[in-house]
Design a protein around this motif. Structure first.
Motif, mmCIF file in Angstrom:
data_model
loop_
_atom_site.group_PDB
_atom_site.id
_atom_site.type_symbol
_atom_site.label_atom_id
_atom_site.label_comp_id
_atom_site.label_asym_id
_atom_site.label_seq_id
_atom_site.Cartn_x
_atom_site.Cartn_y
_atom_site.Cartn_z
ATOM 1 N N SER A 28 2.811 13.208 5.344
ATOM 2 C CA SER A 28 2.951 13.025 3.902
ATOM 3 C C SER A 28 2.326 11.710 3.476
ATOM 4 C CB SER A 28 4.433 13.036 3.506
ATOM 5 O OG SER A 28 4.585 12.722 2.137
ATOM 6 N N SER A 29 1.683 11.708 2.310
ATOM 7 C CA SER A 29 1.095 10.483 1.778
ATOM 8 C C SER A 29 2.070 9.744 0.868
ATOM 9 C CB SER A 29 -0.177 10.814 0.984
ATOM 10 O OG SER A 29 0.126 11.680 -0.103
ATOM 11 N N LYS A 30 3.292 10.276 0.711
ATOM 12 C CA LYS A 30 4.277 9.638 -0.143
ATOM 13 C C LYS A 30 4.713 8.301 0.452
ATOM 14 C CE LYS A 30 6.208 13.990 -1.933
ATOM 15 N NZ LYS A 30 7.427 14.824 -2.033
ATOM 16 N N SER A 31 5.004 7.346 -0.416
ATOM 17 C CA SER A 31 5.429 6.034 0.062
ATOM 18 C C SER A 31 6.781 5.623 -0.526
ATOM 19 C CB SER A 31 4.376 4.971 -0.292
ATOM 20 O OG SER A 31 4.132 4.943 -1.693
ATOM 21 N N ASP A 32 7.583 6.621 -0.937
ATOM 22 C CA ASP A 32 8.921 6.299 -1.427
ATOM 23 C C ASP A 32 9.787 5.861 -0.252
ATOM 24 O OD1 ASP A 32 10.706 8.877 -0.590
ATOM 25 O OD2 ASP A 32 8.662 9.476 -1.109
ATOM 26 N N ASP A 34 12.665 6.801 1.108
ATOM 27 C CA ASP A 34 13.158 7.789 2.065
ATOM 28 C C ASP A 34 12.055 8.244 3.017
ATOM 29 O OD1 ASP A 34 15.713 7.705 1.065
ATOM 30 O OD2 ASP A 34 15.448 9.443 -0.260
ATOM 31 N N THR A 35 10.863 8.490 2.470
ATOM 32 C CA THR A 35 9.750 8.930 3.306
ATOM 33 C C THR A 35 9.366 7.854 4.307
ATOM 34 O OG1 THR A 35 8.863 10.354 1.558
ATOM 35 C CG2 THR A 35 7.354 9.735 3.326
ATOM 36 N N TYR A 50 -0.069 1.582 3.877
ATOM 37 C CA TYR A 50 -0.626 2.576 2.951
ATOM 38 C C TYR A 50 -1.838 1.960 2.255
ATOM 39 C CZ TYR A 50 3.497 5.534 3.509
ATOM 40 O OH TYR A 50 4.476 6.349 4.019
ATOM 41 N N HIS A 52 -5.532 2.688 -0.434
ATOM 42 C CA HIS A 52 -6.276 3.525 -1.378
ATOM 43 C C HIS A 52 -7.662 2.922 -1.559
ATOM 44 C CE1 HIS A 52 -7.636 4.914 -5.384
ATOM 45 N NE2 HIS A 52 -7.096 6.042 -4.991
#
Length: 206
Positions: A28-32, A34-35, A50, A52
């Motif tokens: 997953s690319s999510k950075s919240d 929980d992730t 992370y 960009h």
């Protein structure tokens, strides 16, 4: 972007006391929060980075954020900007900044072994990496051409020879070229890569 990510991961992996998990291990690319915590726990990593990349015909901007895995706390942010020809200097800059913020105990950073100071060589190398990822026979042949141009621009660029070896190996596995000939070229190019940078993990794997 994918080619650059692999190259930067390789540079960071050469820092003392650092082990880098394969980028594709993260699904997953999510950075919240929980992730980040779940990824850190699953992969047993202390820090996640992370990034960009924005790139046009003449200019790039790279944003990176370093996050602590156990609690998803922000550690540092980096911004790099410049002309396309300056992309090749990112390895040393990222290596230096990560080294500094991880507070590693060695006295000095290691140079990004097997790298190049030639902008044309690096541009051709990134193109070759991108084509290599596509895994079609045509893209692999074009990747081999790109890596050859890279090596021609800088005959001491280990990464270019490792890329050539990788392309020849996959072409042989696809039987797109004579198998024995392909594997022989793979060995020859891998040996050239190791002659320029004996720590090249890709060349050793081939």
């Amino acid at each position: 972007a994918e080619s650059l990510r692999m190259d930067l991961a390789n540079a960071i992996s050469q820092l003392p006391e650092v082990q880098v998990r394969a980028a594709h291990s993260i699904q997953s690319s999510k950075s919240d929060a929980d992730t980040v915590r779940n990824v850190a726990r699953t992969l047993q990593v202390d820090v996640l980075i992370y990034s960009h990349l924005t790139l046009d015909a003449s200019h790039f901007v790279l944003h990176m954020e370093m996050i602590r895995g156990e609690d998803a706390a922000h550690m540092a942010s980096f911004r790099y900007e410049g002309s396309r020809s300056e992309l090749l200097s990112l390895r040393s800059k990222v290596q230096r900044d990560v080294f500094s913020h991880l507070s590693l105990t060695q006295r000095s950073e290691q140079h990004a072994l097997g790298s190049t100071n030639d902008a044309n060589a690096y541009e051709a190398y990134l193109l070759g990496r991108s084509l290599l990822e596509q895994r079609t026979d045509d893209s692999l042949r074009n990747a081999s051409v790109a890596f050859t141009k890279s090596a021609a621009a800088d005959p001491h660029f280990s990464g270019a020879y490792a890329g050539m070896a990788h392309a020849e190996m996959i072409l042989a596995e696809h039987e797109a070229i004579p198998v024995a000939e392909g594997y022989q070229k793979t060995r020859e190019f891998a040996q050239k890569a190791l002659a320029e940078a004996s720590a090249s993990s890709e060349a050793h794997a081939l």
